[in-house]
Design an enzyme around this catalytic site. Structure first.
Site, PDB file in Angstrom:
ATOM      1  N   CYS A   2      41.385   4.357  28.789  1.00  0.00           N
ATOM      2  CA  CYS A   2      40.649   4.637  27.546  1.00  0.00           C
ATOM      3  C   CYS A   2      41.582   4.744  26.330  1.00  0.00           C
ATOM      4  O   CYS A   2      42.703   5.218  26.455  1.00  0.00           O
ATOM      5  CB  CYS A   2      39.824   5.913  27.570  1.00  0.00           C
ATOM      6  SG  CYS A   2      38.597   5.955  28.876  1.00  0.00           S
ATOM      7  N   ARG A  27      43.430  -0.815  26.398  1.00  0.00           N
ATOM      8  CA  ARG A  27      43.351   0.379  27.252  1.00  0.00           C
ATOM      9  C   ARG A  27      41.975   0.550  27.888  1.00  0.00           C
ATOM     10  O   ARG A  27      41.780   1.413  28.742  1.00  0.00           O
ATOM     11  CB  ARG A  27      43.661   1.633  26.427  1.00  0.00           C
ATOM     12  CG  ARG A  27      45.053   1.660  25.858  1.00  0.00           C
ATOM     13  CD  ARG A  27      45.278   2.934  25.073  1.00  0.00           C
ATOM     14  NE  ARG A  27      45.224   4.100  25.925  1.00  0.00           N
ATOM     15  CZ  ARG A  27      46.265   4.609  26.564  1.00  0.00           C
ATOM     16  NH1 ARG A  27      47.442   4.055  26.431  1.00  0.00           N
ATOM     17  NH2 ARG A  27      46.134   5.673  27.326  1.00  0.00           N
ATOM     18  N   TRP A  83      37.320   2.941  29.344  1.00  0.00           N
ATOM     19  CA  TRP A  83      37.556   2.330  30.652  1.00  0.00           C
ATOM     20  C   TRP A  83      36.852   3.262  31.619  1.00  0.00           C
ATOM     21  O   TRP A  83      37.326   4.346  31.929  1.00  0.00           O
ATOM     22  CB  TRP A  83      39.051   2.240  30.936  1.00  0.00           C
ATOM     23  CG  TRP A  83      39.360   1.620  32.249  1.00  0.00           C
ATOM     24  CD1 TRP A  83      39.775   2.242  33.388  1.00  0.00           C
ATOM     25  CD2 TRP A  83      39.273   0.236  32.578  1.00  0.00           C
ATOM     26  NE1 TRP A  83      39.950   1.326  34.394  1.00  0.00           N
ATOM     27  CE2 TRP A  83      39.648   0.092  33.928  1.00  0.00           C
ATOM     28  CE3 TRP A  83      38.901  -0.908  31.860  1.00  0.00           C
ATOM     29  CZ2 TRP A  83      39.667  -1.148  34.574  1.00  0.00           C
ATOM     30  CZ3 TRP A  83      38.930  -2.128  32.512  1.00  0.00           C
ATOM     31  CH2 TRP A  83      39.311  -2.241  33.852  1.00  0.00           C
ATOM     32  N   ASN A 109      40.028  10.893  27.402  1.00  0.00           N
ATOM     33  CA  ASN A 109      40.676   9.964  28.323  1.00  0.00           C
ATOM     34  C   ASN A 109      41.126  10.786  29.516  1.00  0.00           C
ATOM     35  O   ASN A 109      41.802  11.797  29.348  1.00  0.00           O
ATOM     36  CB  ASN A 109      41.881   9.302  27.646  1.00  0.00           C
ATOM     37  CG  ASN A 109      42.686   8.462  28.616  1.00  0.00           C
ATOM     38  OD1 ASN A 109      42.156   7.984  29.622  1.00  0.00           O
ATOM     39  ND2 ASN A 109      43.961   8.275  28.312  1.00  0.00           N
ATOM     40  N   GLY A 110      40.751  10.366  30.726  1.00  0.00           N
ATOM     41  CA  GLY A 110      41.154  11.103  31.919  1.00  0.00           C
ATOM     42  C   GLY A 110      39.963  11.346  32.831  1.00  0.00           C
ATOM     43  O   GLY A 110      38.921  10.708  32.691  1.00  0.00           O
ATOM     44  N   GLU A 493      53.143 -10.402  49.951  1.00  0.00           N
ATOM     45  CA  GLU A 493      52.888 -10.065  48.544  1.00  0.00           C
ATOM     46  C   GLU A 493      54.099 -10.428  47.683  1.00  0.00           C
ATOM     47  O   GLU A 493      53.939 -10.946  46.568  1.00  0.00           O
ATOM     48  CB  GLU A 493      52.539  -8.569  48.420  1.00  0.00           C
ATOM     49  CG  GLU A 493      52.352  -8.053  47.000  1.00  0.00           C
ATOM     50  CD  GLU A 493      51.273  -8.745  46.192  1.00  0.00           C
ATOM     51  OE1 GLU A 493      50.496  -9.543  46.747  1.00  0.00           O
ATOM     52  OE2 GLU A 493      51.238  -8.519  44.964  1.00  0.00           O
ATOM     53  N   LYS A 497      53.849 -13.002  44.549  1.00  0.00           N
ATOM     54  CA  LYS A 497      54.262 -12.635  43.176  1.00  0.00           C
ATOM     55  C   LYS A 497      55.263 -13.649  42.640  1.00  0.00           C
ATOM     56  O   LYS A 497      55.171 -14.088  41.496  1.00  0.00           O
ATOM     57  CB  LYS A 497      54.932 -11.265  43.149  1.00  0.00           C
ATOM     58  CG  LYS A 497      54.153 -10.000  43.121  1.00  0.00           C
ATOM     59  CD  LYS A 497      53.280  -9.693  41.945  1.00  0.00           C
ATOM     60  CE  LYS A 497      51.957 -10.376  42.057  1.00  0.00           C
ATOM     61  NZ  LYS A 497      50.854  -9.606  42.565  1.00  0.00           N
ATOM     62  N   GLU A 500      53.585 -17.045  41.874  1.00  0.00           N
ATOM     63  CA  GLU A 500      52.633 -17.129  40.766  1.00  0.00           C
ATOM     64  C   GLU A 500      53.269 -17.006  39.393  1.00  0.00           C
ATOM     65  O   GLU A 500      52.767 -17.602  38.445  1.00  0.00           O
ATOM     66  CB  GLU A 500      51.446 -16.177  40.940  1.00  0.00           C
ATOM     67  CG  GLU A 500      51.716 -14.696  40.811  1.00  0.00           C
ATOM     68  CD  GLU A 500      50.422 -13.875  40.928  1.00  0.00           C
ATOM     69  OE1 GLU A 500      50.509 -12.738  41.390  1.00  0.00           O
ATOM     70  OE2 GLU A 500      49.343 -14.361  40.529  1.00  0.00           O
ATOM     71  N   HIS A 516      59.926 -19.642  65.178  1.00  0.00           N
ATOM     72  CA  HIS A 516      58.963 -20.645  65.644  1.00  0.00           C
ATOM     73  C   HIS A 516      58.770 -21.776  64.639  1.00  0.00           C
ATOM     74  O   HIS A 516      57.779 -22.495  64.707  1.00  0.00           O
ATOM     75  CB  HIS A 516      57.630 -19.965  65.961  1.00  0.00           C
ATOM     76  CG  HIS A 516      57.750 -18.937  67.052  1.00  0.00           C
ATOM     77  ND1 HIS A 516      58.014 -19.264  68.359  1.00  0.00           N
ATOM     78  CD2 HIS A 516      57.715 -17.581  67.012  1.00  0.00           C
ATOM     79  CE1 HIS A 516      58.095 -18.167  69.094  1.00  0.00           C
ATOM     80  NE2 HIS A 516      57.924 -17.125  68.286  1.00  0.00           N
ATOM     81  N   LYS A 615      42.846 -14.017  35.417  1.00  0.00           N
ATOM     82  CA  LYS A 615      42.851 -12.632  35.901  1.00  0.00           C
ATOM     83  C   LYS A 615      41.713 -12.400  36.894  1.00  0.00           C
ATOM     84  O   LYS A 615      41.861 -11.660  37.850  1.00  0.00           O
ATOM     85  CB  LYS A 615      42.736 -11.665  34.718  1.00  0.00           C
ATOM     86  CG  LYS A 615      42.925 -10.209  35.077  1.00  0.00           C
ATOM     87  CD  LYS A 615      44.332  -9.912  35.549  1.00  0.00           C
ATOM     88  CE  LYS A 615      44.506  -8.507  36.066  1.00  0.00           C
ATOM     89  NZ  LYS A 615      45.677  -8.367  36.942  1.00  0.00           N
TER      90      LYS A 615
HETATM   91  C1  AGP Z   1      47.431 -11.391  42.112  1.00  0.00           C
HETATM   92  O1  AGP Z   1      48.656 -11.262  41.468  1.00  0.00           O
HETATM   93  C2  AGP Z   1      46.726 -12.621  41.801  1.00  0.00           C
HETATM   94  N1  AGP Z   1      46.549 -12.775  40.414  1.00  0.00           N
HETATM   95  C3  AGP Z   1      45.525 -12.962  42.653  1.00  0.00           C
HETATM   96  O2  AGP Z   1      46.005 -13.303  43.922  1.00  0.00           O
HETATM   97  C4  AGP Z   1      44.422 -11.905  42.833  1.00  0.00           C
HETATM   98  O3  AGP Z   1      44.906 -10.850  43.596  1.00  0.00           O
HETATM   99  C5  AGP Z   1      43.198 -12.555  43.507  1.00  0.00           C
HETATM  100  O4  AGP Z   1      42.692 -13.556  42.693  1.00  0.00           O
HETATM  101  C6  AGP Z   1      42.144 -11.543  43.843  1.00  0.00           C
HETATM  102  O5  AGP Z   1      41.642 -10.920  42.698  1.00  0.00           O
HETATM  103  P1  AGP Z   1      40.785  -9.608  42.802  1.00  0.00           P
HETATM  104  O6  AGP Z   1      41.664  -8.552  43.312  1.00  0.00           O
HETATM  105  O7  AGP Z   1      40.325  -9.364  41.399  1.00  0.00           O
HETATM  106  O8  AGP Z   1      39.644  -9.872  43.739  1.00  0.00           O
END
Ligand code: AGP
Length: 620
Positions: A2, A27, A83, A109-110, A493, A497, A500, A516, A615
């Site tokens: 927020c 925010r 938020w 906020n909180g 992960e 990262k 991407e 393998h 996103k």
């Molecule tokens: C994460 O860094 C990516 N941008 C992507 O893999 C993301 O996690 C995936 O698209 C799932 O999104 P969500 O968590 O909003 O479902």
């Protein structure tokens, strides 16, 4: 999260508030609202309200459309971009919230943890609530204190903060004291300041920057009285203190990112706070896990005979780590499915199954479709998401919000940690209700979770070592990440990262699988990142590290502080604090987030906006 703005001074308040709110929209953008007092029209004798409040669900643009050029006269006001945490993102739940008379307005906020108890108490005293938010209790509480004591707004807020539990940056105005803004801080940041012609409040520096560069970030448990040209500050003990002014040199862009170059780095550094917020109110003083959001009876919980986790991308990796905790602590078998695959494999589900959808955005089309399919099959559905009011919440019988605050960087960082924490809390809750964990083990694990925010802060100190490794390996063509157990989820992960945001080819592998096939990729100088923190498989991981070193790989190792055997085998070493093995992904992933970030910077790539990505992925 927020965003909060407050203004009192010579100018009309509304344009100043809207300008500040636009700067703080990162925010929170579920709804926005303003309250402005018009001093000329104060008619205190009749009790007639003189405060104008406008609130609207959606981004600030929606509020601007609602106002449609109308001016609200007045030189003092407060504004808020929300938020959502408690209550859907609707007009009615948007801030500011008012007391019964409409004379006092509050933005917050909180999370107020004891809102339920207070709400019941205030209702029994005759107060009328009109929203579903936790915030509204604060304004009725202040009203009730003023009613009973006849005190000033500042005195009432001071008493209120001794009753409110949880986290709050609270900002209040009253038509009866139309020359001052009262501000209180318990945890979430809030900044105040004054120029010769104004008094200003903001939850972040950008909201104040156009008016003053000399700001006072309130300390935890402080109250401020902000007036045109002056700020006074008291501790929650009522003792006045000399405020400490900070001179800000940042330009507006740097200020929006809190002085960080990119949102991704800012969000990496927000992780201690994100994790605190995910845990807030979910573990009581005696160490019991309380999940008010989950209304299944103990019998229903005991009847669950299978859990299926569905998610995509980073959220899938959170689910992969959670599978280990759930199975170990509850003995319920867990299947893990990429949401895009789940529906098409004809999964075996019935009313005793629980499908757990994980997603930061709550809008991922594949995850939504998987959850909707599960509902049709008559299973229980749980959502773990960061976004209140998102589509995922409508597909679920129960929702655990991660409360990490908005994440702007496309690469998920703080939401990943928050998902891991939420999923682990849920696993502990199941274990507690089903009685599958000894009491002392449960307490020990809860205690380990409580230490996590501080340990995350400690882990962030790894930045210098990561920076050095990033410079060294920024031109690598391939990266291999390996781990075992929950470390495998971290390896995957880490590789995601890196792919991407740096566009470097990266493979994440269960370390035992290396021999393998993928070991053929190892040649001189190929960087191999290995997660060495998982206690039970430590020796096996060391052997895997030896194997790749023997074939010429450079090793980048994540290991516990003081691990000399790891040091002896490492070209680069990232040390992390020790926690329970099942919680270790929460710390281990942090250096890998940083490694991707700093390699992207070395390569001159934009970490917040990687190519081809969005996103939230709302198409199948
Ligand atoms: C994460 O860094 C990516 N941008 C992507 O893999 C993301 O996690 C995936 O698209 C799932 O999104 P969500 O968590 O909003 O479902």
């Amino acid at each position: 999260m927020c965003g909060i703005v407050g203004y009192v001074g010579d100018e009309q308040a509304l344009p100043v508030l809207l300008d500040g709110m636009k700067k703080l929209e990162y925010r929170g953008y579920d709804s926005s609202g303003v309250a402005v007092i018009n001093v000329q029209s104060v008619v205190s004798t009749t009790g007639q309200t003189t405060m104008t409040v406008e609130r609207k669900a959606g981004r600030i643009g929606e509020l601007l459309d609602e106002l449609d050029g109308t001016t609200i006269e007045g030189r003092i006001g407060i504004g808020h971009t929300r938020w959502a945490t408690h209550g859907a993102p609707t007009d009615g739940n948007a801030h500011p919230h008012r007391d019964c008379t409409g004379d006092i307005a509050v933005v917050h906020n909180g999370i107020i943890e004891n809102h339920d108890v207070l709400r019941q108490r205030l209702i029994s005293e005759g107060h009328t609530f009109v929203s579903e938010t936790d915030t509204e209790v604060a304004v009725h509480l202040i009203e009730s204190i003023i009613e009973s004591k006849g005190c000033s707004l500042r005195e009432a807020v001071l008493e209120a903060v001794s009753i409110l539990e949880g986290a709050f940056a609270l900002v209040c105005i009253s038509v009866h004291e139309p020359d001052r803004i009262i501000v209180a801080r318990q945890e979430p940041p809030i900044i105040v300041g004054a120029s010769a012609t104004a008094g200003l409040v903001g939850s972040d520096i950008p909201a104040l920057l156009a008016y003053t560069r000399d700001v006072i970030p309130l300390d935890n448990r402080q109250i401020a009285e902000v007036m045109r040209g002056s700020v006074r500050v008291w501790g929650f003990d009522g003792v006045e203190v000399e405020p400490e002014t900070v001179h800000v040199e940042w330009d507006m862009d740097a200020a929006e990112k809190g002085g960080f170059e990119d949102f991704m780095l800012k969000e990496i550094y927000e992780q201690p706070e994100a994790v605190r917020n995910t845990m807030r109110g979910r573990i009581d003083g005696s160490g019991r896990v309380t999940l008010d959001e989950v209304s299944w009876t103990v019998d229903e919980i005991k009847a669950i005979d299978k859990i299926v986790v569905v998610a995509c991308g980073t959220s899938f990796h959170a689910g992969m780590a959670a599978k280990h905790s759930i199975e170990h602590w509850t003995r319920i078998p867990v299947e893990l499915d990429l949401a895009s695959e789940f529906r098409y494999r004809d999964p075996v589900l019935n009313s005793r199954s629980l499908v757990m959808g994980i997603g930061q955005s709550g809008e991922t089309a594949d995850t939504l479709a998987a959850m909707s399919f599960a509902r049709e099959m008559g299973t229980k559905v749980l959502a773990i998401t960061n976004v209140v009011g998102s589509s995922m919440t409508r597909e679920a019988d129960a929702v655990l919000f991660t409360h990490a605050g908005p994440e702007i960087g496309v690469a998920a960082t703080k939401t990943f940690l928050a998902q891991l924490v939420a999923a682990n809390i849920f696993a502990l809750y199941l274990a507690q209700e089903r009685g599958t964990m000894y009491g002392d083990k449960l307490t020990e694990t809860v205690e380990a979770m409580r230490r996590l925010p501080e340990q995350i802060e400690e882990t962030l100190l790894v930045q210098d070592s990561v920076l050095q490794a990033a410079k060294r390996y920024a031109d690598a063509r391939d990266f291999i990440f390996i781990g075992r157990g929950v470390g495998n989820a971290v390896a995957l992960e880490g590789a995601l990262k890196l792919k991407e945001i740096t566009y470097i080819h990266a493979e994440g592998y269960a370390a035992g699988e290396l021999k393998h096939g993928p070991i053929a990729l190892i040649e001189d100088g190929v960087p191999v990142v290995a997660i060495l923190t998982g206690e039970p498989l430590y020796e096996k991981m060391l052997s895997n590290v030896e194997e790749v070193r023997a074939r010429g790989a450079d090793t980048i190792l994540i290991a516990h502080e003081g691990d000399e055997r790891a040091r002896a085998l490492a070209n680069e070493l990232f040390e992390v604090p020790t926690t329970k093995p099942l919680l270790s992904p929460i710390l281990d992933v942090i250096p890998l987030q940083m490694l991707s970030y700093f390699i992207a910077k070395e390569k001159g790539l934009p970490p917040d906006k990687p190519r081809n990505l969005a996103k939230s992925v709302t198409v199948e």
